[in-house]
Design an enzyme around this catalytic site. Structure first.
Site, PDB file in Angstrom:
ATOM      1  N   GLU A 244       0.838  -1.206   0.000  1.00  0.00           N
ATOM      2  CA  GLU A 244       0.000   0.000   0.000  1.00  0.00           C
ATOM      3  C   GLU A 244       0.875   1.259   0.000  1.00  0.00           C
ATOM      4  O   GLU A 244       0.737   2.134   0.849  1.00  0.00           O
ATOM      5  CB  GLU A 244      -0.972  -0.025   1.188  1.00  0.00           C
ATOM      6  CG  GLU A 244      -1.932  -1.204   1.101  1.00  0.00           C
ATOM      7  CD  GLU A 244      -2.975  -1.267   2.207  1.00  0.00           C
ATOM      8  OE1 GLU A 244      -2.725  -0.745   3.306  1.00  0.00           O
ATOM      9  OE2 GLU A 244      -4.053  -1.844   1.950  1.00  0.00           O
ATOM     10  N   ARG A 294      -6.034 -11.140  -5.729  1.00  0.00           N
ATOM     11  CA  ARG A 294      -5.377 -10.607  -4.522  1.00  0.00           C
ATOM     12  C   ARG A 294      -5.121 -11.656  -3.430  1.00  0.00           C
ATOM     13  O   ARG A 294      -4.033 -11.657  -2.845  1.00  0.00           O
ATOM     14  CB  ARG A 294      -6.193  -9.420  -3.991  1.00  0.00           C
ATOM     15  CG  ARG A 294      -5.706  -8.910  -2.662  1.00  0.00           C
ATOM     16  CD  ARG A 294      -6.324  -7.590  -2.312  1.00  0.00           C
ATOM     17  NE  ARG A 294      -6.165  -7.330  -0.895  1.00  0.00           N
ATOM     18  CZ  ARG A 294      -6.629  -6.266  -0.268  1.00  0.00           C
ATOM     19  NH1 ARG A 294      -7.283  -5.343  -0.951  1.00  0.00           N
ATOM     20  NH2 ARG A 294      -6.454  -6.098   1.019  1.00  0.00           N
ATOM     21  N   LYS A 318      -1.722 -11.904   8.384  1.00  0.00           N
ATOM     22  CA  LYS A 318      -3.133 -11.702   8.763  1.00  0.00           C
ATOM     23  C   LYS A 318      -3.870 -13.030   8.664  1.00  0.00           C
ATOM     24  O   LYS A 318      -3.538 -13.863   7.816  1.00  0.00           O
ATOM     25  CB  LYS A 318      -3.786 -10.672   7.848  1.00  0.00           C
ATOM     26  CG  LYS A 318      -3.280  -9.254   8.060  1.00  0.00           C
ATOM     27  CD  LYS A 318      -4.101  -8.208   7.293  1.00  0.00           C
ATOM     28  CE  LYS A 318      -3.529  -6.813   7.522  1.00  0.00           C
ATOM     29  NZ  LYS A 318      -4.309  -5.735   6.879  1.00  0.00           N
ATOM     30  N   ASP A 323      -8.113  -9.148   4.191  1.00  0.00           N
ATOM     31  CA  ASP A 323      -7.831  -8.044   5.096  1.00  0.00           C
ATOM     32  C   ASP A 323      -8.891  -7.979   6.196  1.00  0.00           C
ATOM     33  O   ASP A 323      -9.755  -7.103   6.148  1.00  0.00           O
ATOM     34  CB  ASP A 323      -7.828  -6.733   4.282  1.00  0.00           C
ATOM     35  CG  ASP A 323      -7.356  -5.549   5.091  1.00  0.00           C
ATOM     36  OD1 ASP A 323      -6.809  -5.749   6.176  1.00  0.00           O
ATOM     37  OD2 ASP A 323      -7.548  -4.418   4.621  1.00  0.00           O
ATOM     38  N   GLU A 345      -1.864 -12.479  12.835  1.00  0.00           N
ATOM     39  CA  GLU A 345      -2.340 -11.104  13.090  1.00  0.00           C
ATOM     40  C   GLU A 345      -3.868 -11.035  13.083  1.00  0.00           C
ATOM     41  O   GLU A 345      -4.516 -11.415  12.112  1.00  0.00           O
ATOM     42  CB  GLU A 345      -1.760 -10.147  12.047  1.00  0.00           C
ATOM     43  CG  GLU A 345      -2.164  -8.696  12.282  1.00  0.00           C
ATOM     44  CD  GLU A 345      -1.464  -7.693  11.348  1.00  0.00           C
ATOM     45  OE1 GLU A 345      -0.376  -7.996  10.825  1.00  0.00           O
ATOM     46  OE2 GLU A 345      -2.021  -6.604  11.143  1.00  0.00           O
ATOM     47  N   GLU A 351     -12.525  -2.563  12.043  1.00  0.00           N
ATOM     48  CA  GLU A 351     -12.533  -1.847  10.768  1.00  0.00           C
ATOM     49  C   GLU A 351     -13.647  -2.325   9.839  1.00  0.00           C
ATOM     50  O   GLU A 351     -14.377  -1.521   9.274  1.00  0.00           O
ATOM     51  CB  GLU A 351     -11.161  -2.002  10.098  1.00  0.00           C
ATOM     52  CG  GLU A 351     -11.101  -1.362   8.726  1.00  0.00           C
ATOM     53  CD  GLU A 351      -9.735  -1.474   8.075  1.00  0.00           C
ATOM     54  OE1 GLU A 351      -8.786  -1.984   8.693  1.00  0.00           O
ATOM     55  OE2 GLU A 351      -9.626  -1.019   6.919  1.00  0.00           O
TER      56      GLU A 351
HETATM   57  C1  GCV Z   1      -2.415   0.435   8.430  1.00  0.00           C
HETATM   58  C2  GCV Z   1      -6.006  -2.163   5.630  1.00  0.00           C
HETATM   59  C3  GCV Z   1      -6.441  -0.893   6.289  1.00  0.00           C
HETATM   60  C4  GCV Z   1      -5.299   0.105   6.357  1.00  0.00           C
HETATM   61  C5  GCV Z   1      -4.116  -0.564   7.080  1.00  0.00           C
HETATM   62  C6  GCV Z   1      -3.754  -1.840   6.327  1.00  0.00           C
HETATM   63  C7  GCV Z   1      -2.634  -2.626   6.991  1.00  0.00           C
HETATM   64  O1  GCV Z   1      -5.753  -1.957   4.280  1.00  0.00           O
HETATM   65  O2  GCV Z   1      -7.535  -0.360   5.605  1.00  0.00           O
HETATM   66  O3  GCV Z   1      -5.752   1.240   7.034  1.00  0.00           O
HETATM   67  O4  GCV Z   1      -3.026   0.297   7.163  1.00  0.00           O
HETATM   68  O5  GCV Z   1      -4.878  -2.677   6.270  1.00  0.00           O
HETATM   69  O6  GCV Z   1      -2.941  -3.611   7.636  1.00  0.00           O
HETATM   70  O7  GCV Z   1      -1.490  -2.256   6.838  1.00  0.00           O
END
Ligand code: GCV
Length: 617
Positions: A244, A294, A318, A323, A345, A351
């Site tokens: 990202e 993805r 994760k 996500d 994780e 979120e």
């Molecule tokens: C810290 C997702 C979240 C992001 C976060 C990312 C990550 O994409 O929307 O805000 O960034 O995960 O785990 O690094």
């Protein structure tokens, strides 16, 4: 913003005296906690300690006449006191024999920025950063240390993995303040960790951040020396690289192992651990591209690197390949790196799971993940924090359960969600037994309910882009994030079997076979792995479209029932008012999800609900 509780602890309200400033020894704190607790309504009990420094975090508790003896290491004795108090409050029997944590590293990752915002934070601003610097109430930090210690969490990473300026200065000019902060948490057995930016050498006069460059290596070594001199027990670094838009070794044609090992070698002499996140994928995907998938990304990138990481690197994965969605299969990477220390994780911050407005108790989800992957696949657990500056720490008073439970799972990954939830309720509220049971059962069912009224059957990503709250079934469809459902009038979902993207083949054979067949695949993951027509017959004989309608009507009704149940509870204020206010929002949210998702699928499928319920045009 929730009403203030002052500096009250989120659970164990009987520990109603703050740990005094200057009380810096775990044993002293343990004695203080025991005295506070046994004076407040449980008098007549004495607690003695036997110190065995080599036991470190471990402890044993035994009854002794009318009181207790706790033997253990320094931190172990403190953990033992909290376990004793938690157990008494929950009405549990004492744990037998020596207790030690299953995972040596039990980490909370805070996505706090130095301007005081918290990325994906739903409990107010940062508790310790504001205006580009540290800004906190030391008494509140001590309370937080107590909460973390009371459930055995031992590492706190204090800054966002997306490292924004001036957070780089935590590693140089702000080091004395990092140490001051560390000193407050140290007596509670909590060590700090820092998120670092891979490109930091570039901001410090070097022309490259290439991990194979000797100058870069020397720069990080010198940096590490300064850092550990100031904060001698810093646990290590956490790194988000090449993900990202964060910098990483790719820019220099280096592998993630080369990047991670370079940092790991710099911090090794000081006992530092380098936690490297495996959350890496193409976030600039073209939706027309149906080849790139993805969920495949992390396995494709990291599996070939198994065995290439240094021993003080921990690869943090994760739980699912996307996500932190409400329902995902377990990440295949967790089965595929036997020669690499892994951390699992989780995300306590809700979120995608209701923003600490909607109820979402996580232990049932964790139970499924741990059962499917096998607890021994990882050597550490990490969770994104749900803490904030709100008076009650968590926004929703019940969101505290998820931090509490995470701590307990770090010690005992076999824990039963029902018992953990019941323990939190009893450790938090003094209520008649029937009310405790009502609250525990609302919480236990909350994940399933939330799942029913949101994206169906493992489809993921039907939330509103950016905010990630509320429904938007096509919101992510033409975006660059690789998050598609490809719904049309013929069906929905992506074929991730061998005939499709091949993602299912990344699993060990026994799981690959289960996921490959729509008949064998668990219902709740059906649309994650398969593209199916709306007329597809589910295991129970219903059609796919009917199951989607049924789940959404049921999920919404369950939310309404939860609201009725909560109204019957005599919770203390302000918790009652806050919980009911948020429940009101949850019910509205559930209705919106139900109607949007049902209408979306009826428009595409043209199929009516067999039961004739209201679906909007
Ligand atoms: C810290 C997702 C979240 C992001 C976060 C990312 C990550 O994409 O929307 O805000 O960034 O995960 O785990 O690094």
């Amino acid at each position: 913003m929730s009403k203030s509780w002052g500096n009250r602890l989120a659970w164990l309200p009987k520990l109603n005296r703050p740990v005094p400033e200057g009380m810096n020894n775990p044993l002293e704190i343990a004695a203080f906690e025991a005295e506070t607790y046994f004076q407040s309504g449980n008098s007549g009990k004495s607690v003695f300690f036997e110190l065995y420094p080599a036991m470190k975090e471990a402890y044993a508790i035994r009854k002794d006449g009318d009181g207790y003896v706790i033997s253990g290491g320094q931190t172990g004795v403190l953990y033992g006191v909290y376990t004793l108090i938690r157990g008494i409050e929950a009405g549990e029997t004492l744990p037998e024999g020596t207790q030690k944590p299953y995972y040596p590293l039990r980490m909370i990752n805070c996505w706090d920025n130095m301007d005081g915002t918290v990325e994906r934070g739903y409990a107010g601003r940062s508790i310790w950063f504001e205006n580009g610097r540290f800004d906190y109430d030391p008494a509140r930090i001590r309370q937080m240390g107590r909460m973390l210690a009371s459930v055995g969490i031992n590492v706190l990473c204090i800054n966002n993995v997306n490292v924004h300026q001036p957070a780089q200065h935590l590693l140089d000019t702000l080091l004395p303040e990092v140490e001051e902060f560390a000193a407050i948490l140290r007596p509670f057995g909590v060590r700090l960790m820092l998120s670092v930016d891979f490109s930091m050498p570039l901001q410090n006069g070097l022309s490259t951040a290439d991990p194979e460059d000797v100058q870069v290596q020397d720069w990080w070594k010198a940096q590490a020396q300064k850092i550990w001199k100031c904060v001698p027990d810093l646990a290590g670094f956490l790194v988000k690289a090449d993900s990202e838009h964060r910098p990483g070794p790719n820019a220099y044609n280096r592998t993630h192992a080369q990047g991670a090992n370079m940092l790991a070698r710099a911090i090794k002499p000081f006992g530092g651990v380098l936690v490297w996140r495996a959350f890496v994928y193409n976030c600039l995907q073209d939706w027309r591209d149906t080849q790139t998938d993805r969920p495949r990304a992390a396995y494709d990138l990291y599996q070939p690197l198994d065995g290439c990481f240094d021993e003080n690197v921990v690869l943090q994965v994760k739980y699912g390949p996307f996500d932190f969605q409400v329902r995902e299969p377990v990440s295949p990477l967790l089965y595929a790196m036997p020669k690499t220390p892994l951390a699992l994780e989780f995300q306590l911050a809700q979120e995608y799971t209701g923003h600490q407005i909607d109820l979402f108790a996580m232990p049932p989800l964790w139970r499924e993940v741990l059962d499917q992957m096998g607890k021994e696949k990882v050597c550490a657990v990490a969770a994104v924090s749900n803490l904030g500056r709100d008076g009650n720490w968590f926004g929703h008073p019940f969101a505290a359960l998820n931090l509490f439970a995470f701590g307990l799972y770090g010690w005992n990954p076999d824990a039963d969600p029902q018992k953990v939830i019941a323990a939190w309720v009893r450790n938090t509220y003094t209520l008649p037994a029937s009310q405790q049971d009502t609250l525990a059962s609302v919480l236990l069912g909350s994940r399933k309910t939330y799942e029913k009224y949101t994206a169906p059957l493992g489809l993921c990503w039907m939330v509103r882009p950016e905010s990630h709250y509320g429904p938007s079934p096509y919101g992510y469809e033409f975006q660059a994030w690789g998050t598609y459902n490809r719904a049309d009038c013929r069906g929905v979902g992506i074929d991730r079997t061998e005939k499709g993207t091949g993602y299912a083949c990344q699993y060990p054979k026994e799981w690959a076979e289960v996921f490959a067949s729509p008949q064998a695949c668990p219902d709740e993951l059906l649309l994650f792995f398969h593209r199916l027509p709306y007329s597809f017959r589910m295991k129970d004989g219903r059609t796919l479209i009917q199951r989607i309608y049924d789940d959404h009507f049921e999920g919404c009704r369950e939310a309404e029932n939860m609201q009725e149940a909560l109204k019957t509870l005599s919770l203390p204020e302000p918790d009652r008012e806050e919980a009911l206010q948020r429940m009101d929002q949850q019910v509205q949210n559930a209705r919106e999800w139900r109607d949007v998702i049902n209408t979306f699928f009826r428009r595409f499928s043209g199929i009516e609900d067999e039961k004739g319920r209201k679906i909007y045009d």
